[in-house]
Enzyme design. Structure first.
Site, PDB file in Angstrom:
ATOM      1  N   ILE A 179       0.831  -1.207   0.000  1.00 12.24           N
ATOM      2  CA  ILE A 179       0.000   0.000   0.000  1.00 12.24           C
ATOM      3  C   ILE A 179       0.866   1.259   0.000  1.00 12.24           C
ATOM      4  CG2 ILE A 179      -1.885   1.199   1.188  1.00 12.24           C
ATOM      5  CD1 ILE A 179      -2.573  -1.630   2.432  1.00 12.24           C
ATOM      6  N   SER A 195       9.549  -6.406   2.141  1.00 13.44           N
ATOM      7  CA  SER A 195       9.543  -5.727   0.843  1.00 13.44           C
ATOM      8  C   SER A 195      10.978  -5.665   0.347  1.00 13.44           C
ATOM      9  CB  SER A 195       8.948  -4.329   0.972  1.00 13.44           C
ATOM     10  OG  SER A 195       9.690  -3.578   1.920  1.00 13.44           O
ATOM     11  N   SER A 200      -7.334  -1.094  10.116  1.00 11.78           N
ATOM     12  CA  SER A 200      -7.919  -2.172   9.334  1.00 11.78           C
ATOM     13  C   SER A 200      -9.363  -2.407   9.750  1.00 11.78           C
ATOM     14  CB  SER A 200      -7.096  -3.436   9.609  1.00 11.78           C
ATOM     15  OG  SER A 200      -7.750  -4.573   9.121  1.00 11.78           O
ATOM     16  N   TYR A 245      -3.038  -9.289  16.051  1.00  6.60           N
ATOM     17  CA  TYR A 245      -2.877  -8.284  14.986  1.00  6.60           C
ATOM     18  C   TYR A 245      -3.989  -7.237  15.081  1.00  6.60           C
ATOM     19  CZ  TYR A 245      -3.270  -6.063  10.453  1.00  6.60           C
ATOM     20  OH  TYR A 245      -3.400  -5.116   9.468  1.00  6.60           O
ATOM     21  N   LYS A 292      -3.935  -2.994  16.108  1.00 10.31           N
ATOM     22  CA  LYS A 292      -4.516  -1.881  15.333  1.00 10.31           C
ATOM     23  C   LYS A 292      -5.457  -1.056  16.225  1.00 10.31           C
ATOM     24  CE  LYS A 292      -2.515  -2.578  11.409  1.00 10.31           C
ATOM     25  NZ  LYS A 292      -1.460  -1.647  11.004  1.00 10.31           N
ATOM     26  N   LEU A 345      -6.877 -13.799  -0.410  1.00 11.03           N
ATOM     27  CA  LEU A 345      -7.511 -14.426  -1.578  1.00 11.03           C
ATOM     28  C   LEU A 345      -6.898 -13.987  -2.907  1.00 11.03           C
ATOM     29  CD1 LEU A 345      -9.646 -16.318  -2.679  1.00 11.03           C
ATOM     30  CD2 LEU A 345     -11.325 -14.488  -2.447  1.00 11.03           C
ATOM     31  N   GLY A 389     -11.373 -18.211  12.513  1.00  8.28           N
ATOM     32  CA  GLY A 389     -11.263 -16.759  12.689  1.00  8.28           C
ATOM     33  C   GLY A 389     -11.964 -15.953  11.606  1.00  8.28           C
TER      34      GLY A 389
HETATM   35  P1  NAD Z   1       3.381  -4.708   3.513  1.00  7.77           P
HETATM   36  O1  NAD Z   1       3.899  -5.809   4.364  1.00  7.77           O
HETATM   37  O2  NAD Z   1       3.476  -4.846   2.028  1.00  7.77           O
HETATM   38  O3  NAD Z   1       4.052  -3.339   3.922  1.00  7.77           O
HETATM   39  C1  NAD Z   1       4.529  -3.067   5.216  1.00  7.77           C
HETATM   40  C2  NAD Z   1       5.920  -2.469   5.035  1.00  7.77           C
HETATM   41  O4  NAD Z   1       6.436  -2.171   6.323  1.00  7.77           O
HETATM   42  C3  NAD Z   1       6.889  -3.450   4.386  1.00  7.77           C
HETATM   43  O5  NAD Z   1       7.604  -2.767   3.362  1.00  7.77           O
HETATM   44  C4  NAD Z   1       7.821  -3.854   5.529  1.00  7.77           C
HETATM   45  O6  NAD Z   1       9.127  -4.151   5.065  1.00  7.77           O
HETATM   46  C5  NAD Z   1       7.768  -2.636   6.403  1.00  7.77           C
HETATM   47  N1  NAD Z   1       8.028  -2.874   7.828  1.00  7.77           N
HETATM   48  C6  NAD Z   1       7.530  -3.852   8.618  1.00  7.77           C
HETATM   49  N2  NAD Z   1       7.966  -3.696   9.877  1.00  7.77           N
HETATM   50  C7  NAD Z   1       8.755  -2.586   9.883  1.00  7.77           C
HETATM   51  C8  NAD Z   1       9.479  -1.894  10.876  1.00  7.77           C
HETATM   52  N3  NAD Z   1       9.497  -2.313  12.160  1.00  7.77           N
HETATM   53  N4  NAD Z   1      10.170  -0.804  10.523  1.00  7.77           N
HETATM   54  C9  NAD Z   1      10.183  -0.366   9.228  1.00  7.77           C
HETATM   55  N5  NAD Z   1       9.506  -0.962   8.258  1.00  7.77           N
HETATM   56  C10 NAD Z   1       8.797  -2.065   8.572  1.00  7.77           C
HETATM   57  O7  NAD Z   1       1.865  -4.464   3.945  1.00  7.77           O
HETATM   58  P2  NAD Z   1       0.736  -3.566   3.307  1.00  7.77           P
HETATM   59  O8  NAD Z   1      -0.313  -4.486   2.800  1.00  7.77           O
HETATM   60  O9  NAD Z   1       1.295  -2.540   2.419  1.00  7.77           O
HETATM   61  O10 NAD Z   1       0.160  -2.917   4.633  1.00  7.77           O
HETATM   62  C11 NAD Z   1       0.543  -1.626   5.068  1.00  7.77           C
HETATM   63  C12 NAD Z   1      -0.174  -1.317   6.360  1.00  7.77           C
HETATM   64  O11 NAD Z   1      -1.577  -1.430   6.148  1.00  7.77           O
HETATM   65  C13 NAD Z   1       0.156  -2.274   7.500  1.00  7.77           C
HETATM   66  O12 NAD Z   1       0.211  -1.540   8.697  1.00  7.77           O
HETATM   67  C14 NAD Z   1      -1.028  -3.228   7.513  1.00  7.77           C
HETATM   68  O13 NAD Z   1      -1.236  -3.771   8.787  1.00  7.77           O
HETATM   69  C15 NAD Z   1      -2.155  -2.316   7.097  1.00  7.77           C
HETATM   70  N6  NAD Z   1      -3.274  -3.007   6.468  1.00  7.77           N
HETATM   71  C16 NAD Z   1      -3.063  -3.856   5.415  1.00  7.77           C
HETATM   72  C17 NAD Z   1      -4.131  -4.555   4.861  1.00  7.77           C
HETATM   73  C18 NAD Z   1      -3.917  -5.543   3.744  1.00  7.77           C
HETATM   74  O14 NAD Z   1      -4.743  -6.460   3.608  1.00  7.77           O
HETATM   75  N7  NAD Z   1      -2.879  -5.425   2.915  1.00  7.77           N
HETATM   76  C19 NAD Z   1      -5.427  -4.332   5.340  1.00  7.77           C
HETATM   77  C20 NAD Z   1      -5.616  -3.445   6.405  1.00  7.77           C
HETATM   78  C21 NAD Z   1      -4.524  -2.792   6.956  1.00  7.77           C
HETATM   79  C1  WQD Z   2     -11.072 -12.980   1.999  1.00  8.02           C
HETATM   80  C2  WQD Z   2     -12.140 -14.047   1.830  1.00  8.02           C
HETATM   81  C3  WQD Z   2     -11.731 -16.034   3.120  1.00  8.02           C
HETATM   82  C4  WQD Z   2      -8.115 -17.236   0.941  1.00  8.02           C
HETATM   83  C5  WQD Z   2      -7.418 -10.335   6.007  1.00  8.02           C
HETATM   84  C6  WQD Z   2      -7.105  -9.904   7.403  1.00  8.02           C
HETATM   85  C7  WQD Z   2      -7.498  -8.476   7.599  1.00  8.02           C
HETATM   86  C8  WQD Z   2      -6.902  -7.576   6.527  1.00  8.02           C
HETATM   87  C9  WQD Z   2      -7.135  -8.106   5.155  1.00  8.02           C
HETATM   88  C10 WQD Z   2      -4.905  -6.582   7.322  1.00  8.02           C
HETATM   89  C11 WQD Z   2     -12.535 -14.728   3.133  1.00  8.02           C
HETATM   90  C12 WQD Z   2     -11.675 -16.335   1.632  1.00  8.02           C
HETATM   91  C13 WQD Z   2      -9.237 -16.563   1.379  1.00  8.02           C
HETATM   92  C14 WQD Z   2      -8.264 -18.508   0.309  1.00  8.02           C
HETATM   93  C15 WQD Z   2     -10.657 -18.319   0.593  1.00  8.02           C
HETATM   94  N1  WQD Z   2      -5.498  -7.458   6.648  1.00  8.02           N
HETATM   95  N2  WQD Z   2     -10.480 -17.099   1.197  1.00  8.02           N
HETATM   96  N3  WQD Z   2      -9.532 -18.992   0.166  1.00  8.02           N
HETATM   97  O1  WQD Z   2      -9.535 -12.628   5.902  1.00  8.02           O
HETATM   98  O2  WQD Z   2     -11.002 -10.835   4.859  1.00  8.02           O
HETATM   99  O3  WQD Z   2      -8.816 -10.225   5.784  1.00  8.02           O
HETATM  100  O4  WQD Z   2      -6.753  -9.482   5.081  1.00  8.02           O
HETATM  101  O5  WQD Z   2      -5.395  -5.790   8.067  1.00  8.02           O
HETATM  102  O6  WQD Z   2      -7.063  -8.123   8.848  1.00  8.02           O
HETATM  103  O7  WQD Z   2      -7.831 -10.721   8.297  1.00  8.02           O
HETATM  104  O8  WQD Z   2      -8.897 -11.508   3.707  1.00  8.02           O
HETATM  105  O9  WQD Z   2      -8.146 -12.272   1.504  1.00  8.02           O
HETATM  106  O10 WQD Z   2      -7.621 -13.686   3.538  1.00  8.02           O
HETATM  107  O11 WQD Z   2      -9.979 -13.544   2.731  1.00  8.02           O
HETATM  108  O12 WQD Z   2     -11.767 -18.811   0.428  1.00  8.02           O
HETATM  109  O13 WQD Z   2      -7.297 -19.160  -0.084  1.00  8.02           O
HETATM  110  O14 WQD Z   2     -11.594 -15.079   0.995  1.00  8.02           O
HETATM  111  O15 WQD Z   2     -12.345 -17.097   3.790  1.00  8.02           O
HETATM  112  O16 WQD Z   2     -13.912 -15.008   3.027  1.00  8.02           O
HETATM  113  P1  WQD Z   2      -9.657 -11.387   5.129  1.00  8.02           P
HETATM  114  P2  WQD Z   2      -8.557 -12.774   2.846  1.00  8.02           P
END
Ligand code: NAD
Ligand code: WQD
Length: 340
Positions: free
Chosen positions: A12, A36, A125, A153, A157, A204, A296
């Protein structure tokens, strides 16, 4: 504006860096590259033509981050993406999750205080909503949070949200924005940056892309007996480019005090619908078999995004078809992610 992105080389963060630079802002990155690659920073520079100073450091290393911020003063805002994000891993290693996620948020607030930075946007999140009942859907920012959160986790948050709330209450000049992302998907249309999960993915869309490219044999549908139209789980899949635009809007419109916004589309999509969209976008069959529910998982999680529409003038505009096509473009161009 000059903006520090912690975790800016991640999925992101990299897309947000491009959006900020495209809008005329300057970006600095602190990333320990634990999830990354420095190649992501080079790709951001390639897409934008800008130079992006990047410090390879843990966001908890206050001295290193402060020196970097001072070297590039004045820094106007921080977007704090850095952290650990694997739900299952957080259950196995809770202390590490509290240490890294809470520790880095606190360290960044301390650096901001030292350096006089007054704006922070935080990656929260939709997982903070736990397991909502049907009466809570679609979720608004005032829907219940924090009750019986299922994993460390999610708790980190929620705790960081509280820390930001309290920090803003104690310091009226501070602008603190929590963004609750729903399920980020898609990639930049260039195919140069995208999601590059460490190891076998859990989410997914990365699973679907790995199946389509031939790196995994098939996808398991985790449960088809949910109380939903096709029996599979419902989520709010938001294109990462729309998410990036939400960060830009948050920075540009941040007001003094603390604010929370859902960043989602408001449109629930089932597992089967996403699989079908990815099949169509990739042209690959993507074998799918029904498996037991995943521990979960919740039935449905989708946003009411009207607060962000109203107060940030932001709306998600991209479709899941576009997200699948662009994710697939990234996957095909980079079958081994940034290592390719
Ligand atoms: P990502 O793992 O691709 O990015 C996180 C980045 O932080 C990585 O580049 C990693 O190397 C870096 N990092 C981790 N720990 C660190 C530290 N202690 N110091 C410096 N850098 C560090 O994840 P993302 O999907 O881009 O997510 C970014 C943020 O958004 C995270 O906080 C994540 O929890 C949150 N978020 C992600 C999702 C999702 O599904 N991708 C959903 C909701 C919230
Ligand atoms: C989506 C849907 C699964 C994989 C997670 C974290 C959440 C946030 C985003 C960071 C669900 C189904 C998945 C597979 C499947 N991350 N699924 N087969 O669980 O909604 O959210 O990522 O903050 O905190 O919990 O995302 O993409 O894992 O699942 O059927 O191989 O796909 O059951 O319904 P989720 P997901």
């Amino acid at each position: 504006m000059r903006v520090l992105l912690t975790g800016g080389a991640g999925y992101i963060g990299a897309h947000t860096a491009v959006a900020l630079i495209d809008a005329g802002h300057e970006v600095l990155i602190v990333d320990d590259f634990s999830a990354s690659s420095a190649e992501a920073v080079r790709r951001i520079e390639r897409i934008t033509g800008a130079t992006v100073p990047a410090l390879a450091a843990d966001a908890r290393d206050e001295a290193a981050v402060l020196a970097f911020v001072r070297e590039h003063a004045p820094v106007d805002a921080v977007i704090h993406f850095a952290g650990l994000k694997a739900v299952g891993e957080s259950m196995a290693q809770p202390v590490r999750y509290y240490e890294v996620n809470i520790g880095s948020a606190v360290a960044i607030l301390r650096v901001m205080a030292e350096a006089g930075i007054r704006t922070i946007v935080f990656s929260s999140s939709a997982t903070v909503y736990g397991d909502p009942g049907p009466e809570d859907l679609p979720l608004t920012e005032t829907s219940p949070t924090g009750i019986d959160l299922a994993n460390p986790y999610a708790k980190t948050k929620r705790m960081i949200e509280e820390i930001l709330h309290d920090a803003a209450a104690a310091d009226p000049g501070l602008r603190a924005v929590t963004l609750r992302y729903f399920n980020p998907v898609g990639a930049h249309p260039s195919g140069l940056i995208g999601e590059d999960p460490v190891g076998i993915p859990n989410n997914l869309m990365p699973v679907l892309a790995r199946v389509a490219i031939g790196a995994l044999p098939g996808v398991s549908i985790y449960g088809d007996d949910y109380d939903t139209p096709d029996g599979t789980g419902l989520r709010d899949y938001i294109h990462v480019t729309d998410l990036a635009a939400g960060h830009l809007a948050s920075l540009e419109r941040a007001r003094e005090g603390y604010a929370v916004f859902n960043l989602g589309t408001g449109k629930p999509v089932s597992v089967i619908q996403l699989i079908e969209a990815f099949r169509a976008a990739s042209g690959h069959p993507i074998p799918a078999t029904v498996a037991p529910r995943r521990a979960g998982d919740v039935t449905a999680l989708y946003a009411n995004p009207s607060k962000a529409e109203r107060e940030l003038d932001w709306t998600a505009t991209r479709t899941i078809e576009q997200a699948c096509a662009e994710y697939w473009h990234w996957q095909e161009r980079n079958p081994d992610g940034y290592r390719g």
